[in-house]
Design a protein around this motif. Structure first.
Motif, PDB file in Angstrom:
ATOM      1  N   ILE A   1       0.839  -1.203   0.000  1.00 51.07           N
ATOM      2  CA  ILE A   1       0.000   0.000   0.000  1.00 51.07           C
ATOM      3  C   ILE A   1       0.870   1.247   0.000  1.00 51.07           C
TER       4      ILE A   1
ATOM      5  N   VAL B   1       1.077   4.344  -2.638  1.00 49.95           N
ATOM      6  CA  VAL B   1       1.041   5.757  -2.234  1.00 49.95           C
ATOM      7  C   VAL B   1       2.228   6.499  -2.843  1.00 49.95           C
TER       8      VAL B   1
ATOM      9  N   THR C   1      -4.279   7.620  -5.086  1.00 50.69           N
ATOM     10  CA  THR C   1      -5.152   8.049  -4.007  1.00 50.69           C
ATOM     11  C   THR C   1      -5.629   6.815  -3.236  1.00 50.69           C
ATOM     12  N   ASN C   2      -6.233   7.041  -2.079  1.00 50.37           N
ATOM     13  CA  ASN C   2      -6.773   5.927  -1.312  1.00 50.37           C
ATOM     14  C   ASN C   2      -7.849   5.187  -2.104  1.00 50.37           C
TER      15      ASN C   2
ATOM     16  N   GLU D   1     -12.062   1.725   0.484  1.00 50.15           N
ATOM     17  CA  GLU D   1     -11.213   2.889   0.772  1.00 50.15           C
ATOM     18  C   GLU D   1     -10.981   3.061   2.276  1.00 50.15           C
TER      19      GLU D   1
ATOM     20  N   VAL E   1      -8.130   0.956   3.313  1.00 51.16           N
ATOM     21  CA  VAL E   1      -6.874   1.623   2.955  1.00 51.16           C
ATOM     22  C   VAL E   1      -6.539   2.665   4.020  1.00 51.16           C
ATOM     23  N   ASN E   2      -7.537   3.445   4.437  1.00 51.29           N
ATOM     24  CA  ASN E   2      -7.319   4.455   5.479  1.00 51.29           C
ATOM     25  C   ASN E   2      -6.790   3.818   6.763  1.00 51.29           C
TER      26      ASN E   2
ATOM     27  N   LEU F   1      -3.185   2.843   6.296  1.00 57.44           N
ATOM     28  CA  LEU F   1      -2.322   4.023   6.327  1.00 57.44           C
ATOM     29  C   LEU F   1      -2.141   4.555   7.750  1.00 57.44           C
TER      30      LEU F   1
ATOM     31  N   ARG G   1       1.376  11.231   4.353  1.00 55.58           N
ATOM     32  CA  ARG G   1       1.766  10.291   3.298  1.00 55.58           C
ATOM     33  C   ARG G   1       3.205  10.524   2.831  1.00 55.58           C
TER      34      ARG G   1
END
Length: 78
Positions: free
Chosen positions: A11, A15, A20-21, A32, A35-36, A39, A51
């Motif tokens: 991931i 980035v 983008t996410n 999404e 993904v958040n 991150l 990021r």
């Protein structure tokens, strides 16, 4: 320092390549929000603020290498 899982490293490489996410979610077939969450864990493990900071730290500590980052072609950059 803890290390990143293979999934989180993947991931972060996405980035680092400007995704983008939402794009990362589509590429990996995950939501999404997932993904958040990844991150957020990446930031915590690396002690990163955002990021760009996460990518920079990952390069310094060896979680990512320059080979993970693809230079855009001249056509794509124009």
């Amino acid at each position: 320092m803890k290390t990143l899982t293979a999934r989180r490293r993947h991931i972060l490489a996405l980035v680092a390549n400007g995704n983008t996410n939402a794009q990362i979610g589509r590429l990996l077939g995950i939501h999404e929000r997932t993904v958040n969450r990844h991150l957020a864990e990446i930031f915590q493990v690396l002690g990163a603020r955002d990021r760009a900071n996460a990518v920079a730290i990952a390069l310094v500590v060896g979680e990512l290498s320059p080979q993970h980052i693809h230079m855009p072609t001249q056509e794509a950059a124009a």
